[in-house]
Design a protein around this motif. Sequence first.
Motif, short mmCIF file in Angstrom:
data_model
loop_
_atom_site.label_atom_id
_atom_site.label_comp_id
_atom_site.label_asym_id
_atom_site.label_seq_id
_atom_site.Cartn_x
_atom_site.Cartn_y
_atom_site.Cartn_z
N ILE A 193 0.83 -1.22 0.00
CA ILE A 193 0.00 0.00 0.00
C ILE A 193 0.86 1.27 0.00
O ILE A 193 0.35 2.37 0.17
CB ILE A 193 -0.97 0.02 1.20
CG1 ILE A 193 -0.22 -0.18 2.52
CG2 ILE A 193 -2.03 -1.05 1.04
CD1 ILE A 193 -1.14 -0.16 3.74
N LYS A 216 -1.38 10.67 1.94
CA LYS A 216 -2.72 10.33 1.46
C LYS A 216 -3.68 10.41 2.65
O LYS A 216 -3.26 10.40 3.80
CB LYS A 216 -2.73 8.93 0.84
CG LYS A 216 -1.89 8.80 -0.41
CD LYS A 216 -1.96 7.37 -0.96
CE LYS A 216 -1.16 7.20 -2.23
NZ LYS A 216 0.30 7.43 -2.01
N LEU A 275 -7.81 2.16 -3.30
CA LEU A 275 -6.84 1.42 -2.51
C LEU A 275 -7.14 -0.07 -2.54
O LEU A 275 -6.20 -0.90 -2.64
CB LEU A 275 -6.85 1.94 -1.07
CG LEU A 275 -5.79 1.37 -0.10
CD1 LEU A 275 -4.38 1.61 -0.65
CD2 LEU A 275 -5.94 1.96 1.28
N LYS A 278 -5.92 -1.35 -5.80
CA LYS A 278 -4.45 -1.44 -5.81
C LYS A 278 -3.98 -2.69 -5.08
O LYS A 278 -3.05 -3.37 -5.53
CB LYS A 278 -3.86 -0.19 -5.17
CG LYS A 278 -2.34 -0.19 -5.09
CD LYS A 278 -1.82 1.07 -4.44
CE LYS A 278 -0.29 1.03 -4.33
NZ LYS A 278 0.24 2.26 -3.69
#
Length: 281
Positions: A193, A216, A275, A278
């Motif tokens: 991440i 972020k 996210l 990802k």
Amino acid sequence: MADIFRGSFTCKIRAGDSILLWKDPWSDPVLKVKAARLHSFALREDVSVSEFVNRHNLAEQFILPLSHEAHADLVNLEEELNEIQLEEQSADVWKPIWGADHYKAKDFYMHCFRECLTPIHISAIWKSKCMMKHKVFAWLMFVDRINTRDMLRRRKYNIGSDYSCLICDTGATEARNHLFFTCTFSTRCWANIGIAWNDDLQLEHMLEEAKISWSKPLFTEVLILGVWNIWKVRNRAYFEGEEPSMQTWQRQFSQDLNTLSCRVKENHQGFIKDLITKIST
């Protein structure tokens, strides 16, 4: 604790049945300090003002005979009480010293700890949008109270002689910082991440640096869910003999992120969705 609680209020005698003669601040200073010599002869530490006034027999109130100093205190006390007219039908008046009209547990807590500075990473836990079980776990982890093998050893639990990490093969001791931040398995999780940790820093500064570097939203939420699921992978390895797997961590982490998306503001839901995508690729 009772003295701290009572010392956080001012009181004014009306009926006198809820105010302790010796301990409560109807007198300044409290009577057990102001009339310490008389107090040393008192039979009842927690007698109320009304009980004391209505009992005229000294033998019921004090160990007799009184010393000359204690008797002088008694004379002064009687003069002070004679100026107070008890109102049996009226309630005693209690007010918090912080100025509010009504007592709230939160205000009392804030008053008692008004000079304490909470570390930023600790206060961020309780402000996060995670579920309470995740917040409590994160708090325990940050204050190093999670039962890692190193913690169990320090608590004198008999867990054998093997204290090595359960989710990596480096042979390193399973301590808080290793398990959640520097273990080879954990490092892969965080890299997935885009978070990196500088383990040369103390925990608070390590978190601060990582947050700035990551830049972020929802850093605290991602951190909490990340360590929570590392712990779940670790426990599966220990209790179920399951091989630590990135796929398992990714799946569980994604599920928790999906739940989190229902608890955050609408403008952050897109970030969580990206996210999750990802992580899954």
